[in-house]
Design an enzyme around this catalytic site. Structure first.
Site, mmCIF file in Angstrom:
data_model
loop_
_atom_site.group_PDB
_atom_site.id
_atom_site.type_symbol
_atom_site.label_atom_id
_atom_site.label_comp_id
_atom_site.label_asym_id
_atom_site.label_seq_id
_atom_site.Cartn_x
_atom_site.Cartn_y
_atom_site.Cartn_z
ATOM 1 N N GLY A 271 -3.345 13.716 3.943
ATOM 2 C CA GLY A 271 -4.099 14.036 5.146
ATOM 3 C C GLY A 271 -5.335 13.167 5.203
ATOM 4 O O GLY A 271 -5.418 12.128 4.541
ATOM 5 N N CYS B 37 0.851 -1.188 0.000
ATOM 6 C CA CYS B 37 0.000 0.000 0.000
ATOM 7 C C CYS B 37 0.892 1.245 0.000
ATOM 8 O O CYS B 37 1.913 1.289 0.682
ATOM 9 C CB CYS B 37 -0.900 -0.009 1.221
ATOM 10 S SG CYS B 37 -2.064 1.371 1.285
ATOM 11 N N LYS C 106 -13.671 8.060 -3.743
ATOM 12 C CA LYS C 106 -13.519 6.930 -2.831
ATOM 13 C C LYS C 106 -14.168 5.692 -3.439
ATOM 14 O O LYS C 106 -15.094 5.785 -4.233
ATOM 15 C CB LYS C 106 -14.170 7.229 -1.481
ATOM 16 C CG LYS C 106 -13.641 8.469 -0.786
ATOM 17 C CD LYS C 106 -12.294 8.240 -0.145
ATOM 18 C CE LYS C 106 -12.404 7.327 1.054
ATOM 19 N NZ LYS C 106 -11.111 7.165 1.742
ATOM 20 N N HIS D 256 2.953 8.371 7.601
ATOM 21 C CA HIS D 256 2.362 7.999 6.303
ATOM 22 C C HIS D 256 1.026 8.684 6.092
ATOM 23 O O HIS D 256 0.381 8.488 5.056
ATOM 24 C CB HIS D 256 2.206 6.481 6.189
ATOM 25 C CG HIS D 256 0.954 5.919 6.785
ATOM 26 N ND1 HIS D 256 0.579 6.148 8.080
ATOM 27 C CD2 HIS D 256 -0.026 5.129 6.250
ATOM 28 C CE1 HIS D 256 -0.574 5.529 8.336
ATOM 29 N NE2 HIS D 256 -0.961 4.909 7.242
#
Length: 472
Positions: A367, A92, A470, A391
């Site tokens: 963020g 990831c 998303k 991260h």
């Protein structure tokens, strides 16, 4: 549990735990927000023999077996590898592309809504939608990473060079150990976003005055529209993780190894289990970097459809924050686990990819949805933390607690709904993604302040969100 705290200054705490030492890089407010559970998890991790170093970045929070935000290091010659400290979403990471567009070019909400809709046409965001790239041979991808993609999907050589690593090399014979159905599942997911905290965001830049020269070298300018992508190895990494969780747990039982946390699994690097996992983990890293590449390819197609077929879409950088890499530190070969931690190498460091050897590479820090993200540059002082920084913002509360404590109205206000500065999303109702609202996460500005104050990295640009996509 007894612990002794030492403060070294510059947001650097060292904690003596019963089983070893933990370093924490956080400003006082963030440090005081940690409850006892992360320290208990660290102590469990430190039971693993011969640990060289372990730390938390300020975004650290409880995960499965190990806190997300962990850096843990062992010597290659006699150390250990832990799938728990790699994380379940192997590989990831983050990817950023730049554009020639300025914020004013997409300020109009109609333009941004059209951009979201067009991106969704090229990038599947629904878990039940298969990849648009079924012509790509998954076997070549997991063997060779970006170098295994057909040339038609590599718009420019720069897409292969401005990445942490284009190919993670390993012994391909280990692929025979994987279940046959892994290819079937992964074949339908290359170039797909996935759910949870994965996203595509459209943002614009505010360059730090002190970093304007570096920003110019990187091709960045004030007001520039960029695209930030967060995704991982999808079904390939998930299936691999499931298989090796069972294998490691069975091996630990046979070896008579116990740990207070059953979720924490590990094996000697030199063992058959350790070697098998390490080699196959690299196959998942190859899938992950290729997945983000193909997501970016789809986003590029969307931008070209809306803004013209000649628009440039260069990659700034692609890096990972869930992996274990063989690196050389202190004149020794070491296995550096980063679980929710980003490598931030300084200018001139030999581990930098050639394109960024002189300047150091961009460190990409997202963020939470609705808040700023950051592009940073590592500092030489980062050697004290094996060049690891945060991260992201890091969860402040669970998904369940978020849904219980945060209202949709609060979420709407944080997304500036109804204003000209509204951050648009691809979901009709914010209620469907409430567990990903900014209130679910720590204050990212405090996280960045912790990293800068610890002299681990500096901010080059602040990235202000304009639209978010998303998974569904």
């Amino acid at each position: 549990m007894e612990r002794i705290e030492k403060f070294h200054g510059n947001n650097h705490y060292e904690i003596d735990l019963p089983n070893g030492n933990l370093h924490v890089f956080a400003n006082p407010d963030i440090y005081q927000s940690f409850d006892s559970r992360p320290f208990e998890m660290a102590d469990n991790n430190l039971i693993i023999p011969r640990n060289v170093y372990m730390s938390y970045t300020p975004d650290a929070h409880v995960g499965i077996g190990t806190c997300i935000g962990t850096t843990a290091v062992w010597n290659m010659k006699d150390g250990f590898v832990s799938p728990s400290i790699v994380g379940v979403d192997i590989g990831c990471g983050m990817r950023v592309h730049t554009t020639p567009l300025h914020k004013k070019d997409i300020q109009d909400k109609g333009v941004r809504r059209a951009l979201i809709k067009t991106i969704e046409k090229y990038v599947p965001t629904n878990e039940r939608t298969n990849s648009h790239y079924v012509d790509i041979d998954i076997r070549e991808v997991v063997k060779y990473g970006l170098r295994g993609l057909p040339s038609a999907y590599v718009p420019h050589e720069q897409w292969l060079t401005h990445v942490e690593q284009s190919t993670f090399k390993y012994d391909h014979q280990y692929l025979d150990k994987l279940p046959d159905d892994i290819h079937k599942y992964a074949h339908g997911q290359l170039g797909t976003l996935g759910g949870g905290n994965h996203f595509i965001e459209i943002l614009y830049l505010e360059i730090e005055e002190a970093q304007k020269d570096l920003a110019t070298q990187w091709g960045l300018f004030d007001g520039q529209v960029i695209v930030m992508i967060h995704s991982g190895s999808r079904a390939w990494g998930a299936k691999l993780g499931q298989e090796y969780t069972k294998l490691f747990r069975a091996s630990m039982f046979n070896w008579g190894i116990e740990n207070p946390d059953r979720s924490l699994i590990y094996a000697p690097i030199s063992s058959d289990e350790g070697q098998s996992y390490l080699n196959l983990m690299y196959s998942a890293l190859n899938f992950a970097v290729s997945n983000r590449h193909m997501i970016a390819f789809g986003v590029r197609e969307a931008f070209r459809e809306l803004f013209g077929g000649e628009i440039e879409f260069p990659v700034l950088y692609d890096l990972m924050h869930n992996y274990a890499l063989k690196e050389y530190h202190r004149n020794e070969a070491m296995l550096v686990h980063r679980k929710g931690a980003t490598r931030a190498l300084p200018p001139g460091h030999f581990l930098n990819t050639a394109a960024y050897r002189e300047t150091g590479h961009p460190a990409l820090i997202p963020g939470s949805m609705g808040t700023s993200s950051y592009i940073m540059i590592g500092k030489e002082e980062g050697t004290k933390n094996f060049y690891s920084i945060c991260h992201g913002a890091g969860r402040a509360r669970s998904r369940k607690a978020t849904k219980e404590l945060v209202t949709v109205d609060e979420f709407q206000r944080s997304m500036k709904v109804g204003s000209d500065e509204e951050i648009l999303v691809n979901h009709r109702s914010l209620a469907t993604i409430l567990d990903e609202c900014p209130q679910a996460y720590k204050d990212v500005d405090q996280i960045i302040d912790s990293v800068v104050g610890a002299s681990l990295a500096d901010v080059v640009a602040t990235c202000k969100p304009m639209a978010a996509i998303k998974g569904v």
